[in-house]
Motif scaffolding. Structure first.
Motif: not given
Ligand SMILES: Cc1ncc(COP(=O)(O)O)c(CNNC(=O)CNC(=O)c2ccccc2[N+](=O)[O-])c1O
Length: 387
Positions: A82-84, A108-109, A151, A155, A180, A202, A204-205, A214, A332-334, A364
């Motif tokens: 995964s990206g994480t 990213y959270e 980053e 995002s 990132d 990531a 994934t996107k 993922m 979630y994701s994009w 968003r």
């Molecule tokens: C810049 C960046 N870098 C890594 C990852 C993680 O990738 P993964 O999903 O493959 O683990 C991501 C995954 N992104 N996922 C999202 O943006 C989904 N949205 C959220 O998590 C979300 C939802 C509500 C409030 C805040 C957030 N947020 O993005 O922080 C990313 O945007």
């Protein structure tokens, strides 16, 4: 070779594909050998794309890793589930107990959660910094600071960072610079041309582009590749050849998809900007976005992801806006072909080192490949529901 031709050819060495256009889906745990000599050769070269054991990769992963290395302009690319996982493993590759890292406040959270809940257990301290801190980053660097993490853009809130400037200062203090780069992908921001040492995707996107895999990647410079590769292996990181085959397929249309996402999103962003109930559009290509000047200077294009903030409103009005959409699904994701929407009532809860200057809800949008007129019609109705 021009960018679009590179996209079509990346990772297609005959070593992996033979006379077939695409690499095989080569699944493996055990790899068998006919002689001790052959086994010794494979063991000695197990880190250099020689078939040795499933965890070290097969033709599918070697091809995809090469493709990302070529597109990013790096020396090698490590693959993660995964990206994480790419983010966490990249950081862990360059720190040890007693070290300190600088983490952008708009990360990213889950990246923040890793710092607060895992790195702390390992005795590694994190300081969050303002994405637009500039030269003042110097004041946060300590003798034990090992990593500067960026980053750009964020995002969720889209702040664009002065990557080359921050990287220069980080290198003057011996720090590893990890970016990132998921929003831009290497198509719209070439990380190593701007001082980055490790570029995270990531996948994934947009790389996968179809919301069905993922996957994460970390691509390194020549100087940092051996350490990243070794730590990735030590952490047992490996990925499915089936996922990698889909990701390789995604790469082939990455350029054309990004252009369409960019076209559609700019039209939608201009529509949103003229709405009376919108305070600010946070799209890197708009002057209203913090760090827009760095987007203009360093980026080659934009994509489908941007945010905006209402002038007023609350959780209830935001819910009315989000629910009832025909084309924008909540999720979630994009980076896939579909349009998505998420709403956040309290952005301040997601940051600790900077003051979020707005009280009203943030939305968003991920603008997909639907006809943009249908998307605008959907938003028109959503704004009417918002009051
Ligand atoms: C810049 C960046 N870098 C890594 C990852 C993680 O990738 P993964 O999903 O493959 O683990 C991501 C995954 N992104 N996922 C999202 O943006 C989904 N949205 C959220 O998590 C979300 C939802 C509500 C409030 C805040 C957030 N947020 O993005 O922080 C990313 O945007």
């Amino acid at each position: 070779m021009k960018k679009q031709t590179k996209i079509v050819n990346a990772g297609r060495s005959k070593k992996w594909t033979g006379n077939v256009v695409n690499p095989p889906v080569e699944r493996a745990s055990t790899v068998v050998f006919d002689s001790i000599k052959e086994m010794k050769h494979a063991t000695a070269n197990r880190g250099n794309q020689v078939l040795f054991y499933g965890r070290r990769g097969t033709s599918t992963s070697f091809a995809f890793s090469d493709a990302m290395t070529e597109l990013e302009g790096g020396a090698g690319c490590a693959l993660y589930p995964s990206g994480t996982a790419a983010i966490t493993n990249a950081i862990l590759s360059f720190v040890e107990t007693g070290d300190h890292i600088l983490m952008v406040d708009t990360a990213y959270e889950p990246t923040r959660d890793f710092c607060d809940k895992v790195l702390t257990k390992l005795g590694i301290e994190t300081t969050y910094y303002d994405p637009l801190i500039g030269d003042n980053i110097t004041e946060l660097i300590k003798d034990n600071t090992k990593v500067l993490f960026l980053e750009s853009p964020g995002s969720l809130t889209m702040e664009v960072q002065d990557v080359p400037r921050l990287a220069k200062i980080a290198h003057e203090h011996g720090c590893v610079v990890i970016l990132d780069n998921t929003w831009a992908s290497p198509i719209n921001f070439q990380p190593f041309e701007h001082g980055v040492d490790i570029s995270i995707q990531a996948a994934t996107k947009y790389v996968v582009g179809h919301s069905d895999v993922m996957l994460g990647t970390a691509t390194a410079t020549k100087a940092h590749w051996p350490q990243l590769r070794e730590n990735s292996y030590l952490m047992g990181q490996c990925t499915s050849p089936d996922d990698l085959y889909l990701a390789m397929r995604g790469i082939r249309t990455l350029g054309v998809r990004l252009k369409q996402h960019e076209h559609n999103a700019l039209k939608v962003a201009h529509y949103v900007a003229q709405r009376n109930d919108v305070d600010v559009v946070l799209h890197p290509a708009f002057e209203s976005c913090p760090g827009h000047q760095y987007f203009k200077r360093d980026f080659l294009g934009s994509n489908g992801l941007f945010s905006f903030v209402f002038k007023s409103g609350n959780a209830k009005s935001l819910e009315a806006f989000l629910e009832g959409m025909e084309h924008f699904k909540m999720g979630y994701s994009w980076g896939g072909f579909e349009s998505l929407v998420i709403g956040v009532n309290n952005v301040q809860n997601l940051r600790s080192a900077t003051k979020w200057p707005y009280d009203a809800p943030l939305v968003r949008l991920h603008i997909g490949l639907e006809d943009v007129d249908d998307l605008i019609e959907d938003l028109d109705k959503a704004f009417d529901r918002f009051h």
